[in-house]
Design a protein around this motif. Sequence first.
Motif, PDB file in Angstrom:
ATOM      1  N   ARG A 221     -14.919  42.046  43.095  1.00  0.00           N
ATOM      2  CA  ARG A 221     -15.734  41.765  44.277  1.00  0.00           C
ATOM      3  C   ARG A 221     -17.124  41.285  43.876  1.00  0.00           C
ATOM      4  O   ARG A 221     -17.636  40.292  44.395  1.00  0.00           O
ATOM      5  CB  ARG A 221     -15.883  43.022  45.143  1.00  0.00           C
ATOM      6  CG  ARG A 221     -16.698  42.752  46.401  1.00  0.00           C
ATOM      7  CD  ARG A 221     -17.155  44.007  47.095  1.00  0.00           C
ATOM      8  NE  ARG A 221     -18.266  44.628  46.377  1.00  0.00           N
ATOM      9  CZ  ARG A 221     -19.167  45.419  46.960  1.00  0.00           C
ATOM     10  NH1 ARG A 221     -19.073  45.686  48.248  1.00  0.00           N
ATOM     11  NH2 ARG A 221     -20.138  45.963  46.256  1.00  0.00           N
ATOM     12  N   GLY A 278     -22.315  42.652  50.720  1.00  0.00           N
ATOM     13  CA  GLY A 278     -21.029  43.302  50.434  1.00  0.00           C
ATOM     14  C   GLY A 278     -20.632  44.268  51.535  1.00  0.00           C
ATOM     15  O   GLY A 278     -19.465  44.342  51.939  1.00  0.00           O
ATOM     16  N   GLY A 282     -17.489  43.681  53.791  1.00  0.00           N
ATOM     17  CA  GLY A 282     -16.441  44.720  53.725  1.00  0.00           C
ATOM     18  C   GLY A 282     -16.205  45.365  55.070  1.00  0.00           C
ATOM     19  O   GLY A 282     -15.064  45.523  55.525  1.00  0.00           O
ATOM     20  N   ALA A 283     -17.292  45.744  55.745  1.00  0.00           N
ATOM     21  CA  ALA A 283     -17.165  46.383  57.054  1.00  0.00           C
ATOM     22  C   ALA A 283     -16.585  45.387  58.046  1.00  0.00           C
ATOM     23  O   ALA A 283     -15.711  45.706  58.844  1.00  0.00           O
ATOM     24  CB  ALA A 283     -18.516  46.885  57.538  1.00  0.00           C
ATOM     25  N   ALA A 348     -13.026  55.140  61.990  1.00  0.00           N
ATOM     26  CA  ALA A 348     -13.663  56.066  61.057  1.00  0.00           C
ATOM     27  C   ALA A 348     -13.627  57.465  61.672  1.00  0.00           C
ATOM     28  O   ALA A 348     -14.588  57.899  62.294  1.00  0.00           O
ATOM     29  CB  ALA A 348     -15.100  55.641  60.784  1.00  0.00           C
ATOM     30  N   VAL A 463     -11.329  55.815  53.822  1.00  0.00           N
ATOM     31  CA  VAL A 463     -12.644  55.417  54.316  1.00  0.00           C
ATOM     32  C   VAL A 463     -12.505  54.772  55.702  1.00  0.00           C
ATOM     33  O   VAL A 463     -13.391  54.849  56.537  1.00  0.00           O
ATOM     34  CB  VAL A 463     -13.366  54.508  53.301  1.00  0.00           C
ATOM     35  CG1 VAL A 463     -12.673  53.179  53.156  1.00  0.00           C
ATOM     36  CG2 VAL A 463     -14.824  54.332  53.652  1.00  0.00           C
ATOM     37  N   VAL A 464     -11.339  54.157  55.958  1.00  0.00           N
ATOM     38  CA  VAL A 464     -10.927  53.839  57.330  1.00  0.00           C
ATOM     39  C   VAL A 464      -9.520  54.403  57.533  1.00  0.00           C
ATOM     40  O   VAL A 464      -8.792  54.606  56.581  1.00  0.00           O
ATOM     41  CB  VAL A 464     -10.918  52.309  57.631  1.00  0.00           C
ATOM     42  CG1 VAL A 464     -12.311  51.718  57.575  1.00  0.00           C
ATOM     43  CG2 VAL A 464     -10.003  51.572  56.677  1.00  0.00           C
TER      44      VAL A 464
END
Length: 487
Positions: A221, A278, A282-283, A348, A463-464
């Motif tokens: 990444r 990032g 990412g989100a 989340a 994380v999700v």
Amino acid sequence: GGKPRGAKYPNSLPCLPFIGSLLHLASHLAPHILFNKLQEKYGSLYSFKMGSHYIVIVNHHEHAKEVLLKKGKTFGGRPRAVTTDLLTRNAKDIAFADYSPTWKFHRKLVHAALSMFGEGTVAIEKIISREAASLCQTLITFQGSPLDMAPELTRAVTNVVCALCFNARYKRCDPEFEEMLAYSKGIVDTVAKDSLVDIFPWLQIFPNKDLEILKRSVAIRDKLLQKKLKEHKEAFCGEEVNDLLDALLKAKLSMENNNSNISQEVGLTDDHLLMTVGDIFGAGVETTTTVLKWAVAYLLHYPKVQAKIQEELDVKVGFGRHPVLSDRRILPYLDATISEVLRIRPVAPLLIPHVALHESSIGEYTIPQDARVVINLWSLHHDPNEWENPEEFIPDRFLDENGNHLYTPSQSYLPFGAGIRVCLGEALAKMEIFLFLSWILQRFTLEVPAGDSLPDLDGKFGVVLQVKKFRVTAKLREVWKNIDLTT
Ligand code: HEM
Ligand code: PLO
């Protein structure tokens, strides 16, 4: 130090060895489900100690709002963890950065940039519609045959964020996109588990295999992000801002011109720029894609809901044009369905852990400084006192009696969090989810392929809250077979 006189602390779970075995017994449960269940024995607010960390679990919306809104600044810290430090070069991002001037500054910058490129402007609607059209085109080529929609949805969403962050887009089978898919999975599978690993031995982060996967994924990444930064630095003339990275570069440059060292102080180093982009990238990809996958999974389970959305689309939008953002007002049932997906399967379920910056309280209970406060959004969204049949997927619960207006039937609903740490991408995410779903459902009916079973609705905690892989057939609806709505 010391316990203040008369201080009353949240109910504490029994001491370590007991918890160890209790949790071991409960090891088949995901953390949010277990935390929800533990309320039966310990009440809605309870605590435990793991190693040196004092952890408070919040399961009721009144307490959650006290933490997030009323005392948002007090509880605005973030814990450090080995994996998120690896991902963010020691918290030089937004989401995993502790409360600090640098965090504040970056949040403001990104917020301003996001509103500039998108929210509310025509630009973003155009970008999303272009990707929706491309997605529908892909579905047509699959006509009839079962497909895993996940990579197609991911590409559509990625391209929207890519346009916002880098002013770029990926074609199907682009090797860089394939690379991104792979590293992203590597990160999602392994990151942020360690903040819970002391508590959940079965998450098994310690096997170095996970850490290796994370390191390798982050390295790939970072190489990609680095390349984007280099290209942008070379192309950026200091004036024309085409994307988020340009906006960050511009802020950095103007600061360096005005005052020699301030950009270092406030954290506008290259590392900070990279990590912030990032985060948004990412989100932007993982959350919205996850919601779309959950939505499809639920539509397969509830074909009547799907049919009702299509009926609404047929009546209100018709067959002569594509859905547009301003249709949200006239498509309340679709909007209600999206709200219900975000309720029943929050992206989340434990938010990101908060940290008490100094001693404070929740309700009548004292909370010591440095306590980690975990908001169990799952409990809020499945509270039987707030939601009738919380396990049932019922979009209508978000509509008024006439079915014409969206409303929030309970205070116990916070899919994007609230307060100073509230999600930065709420508006963007809602636009995307609405447009992608309306475009797809206007033209296609989604079905379970013959011989396949219905998608698993439990998901996989991380994380999700991820959706397990499943296949779909996207059938062009009968009425559309003779309509050519060229895009
Ligand atoms: C934080 C939900 C999409 C960027 C969060 C939080 C939640 C959340 C619950 C944590 C709040 C807390 O810890 O108190 C969602 C949902 C989404 C979504 C449900 C999709 C439906 C997005 C998108 C972006 C984004 C599209 C970027 C464009 C962020 C960032 C944070 C965040 C940067 C960290 C904020 C901070 O710690 O200061 N989101 N999000 N999110 N979200 Fe989202
Ligand atoms: C997703 C995988 C990416 O490769 C890196 C990344 C960055 C930001 C994270 C995101 C991941 C997961 C979802 C997070 C987001 C910040 C805010 C968002 C945690 C790990 C939520 C839902 O809170």
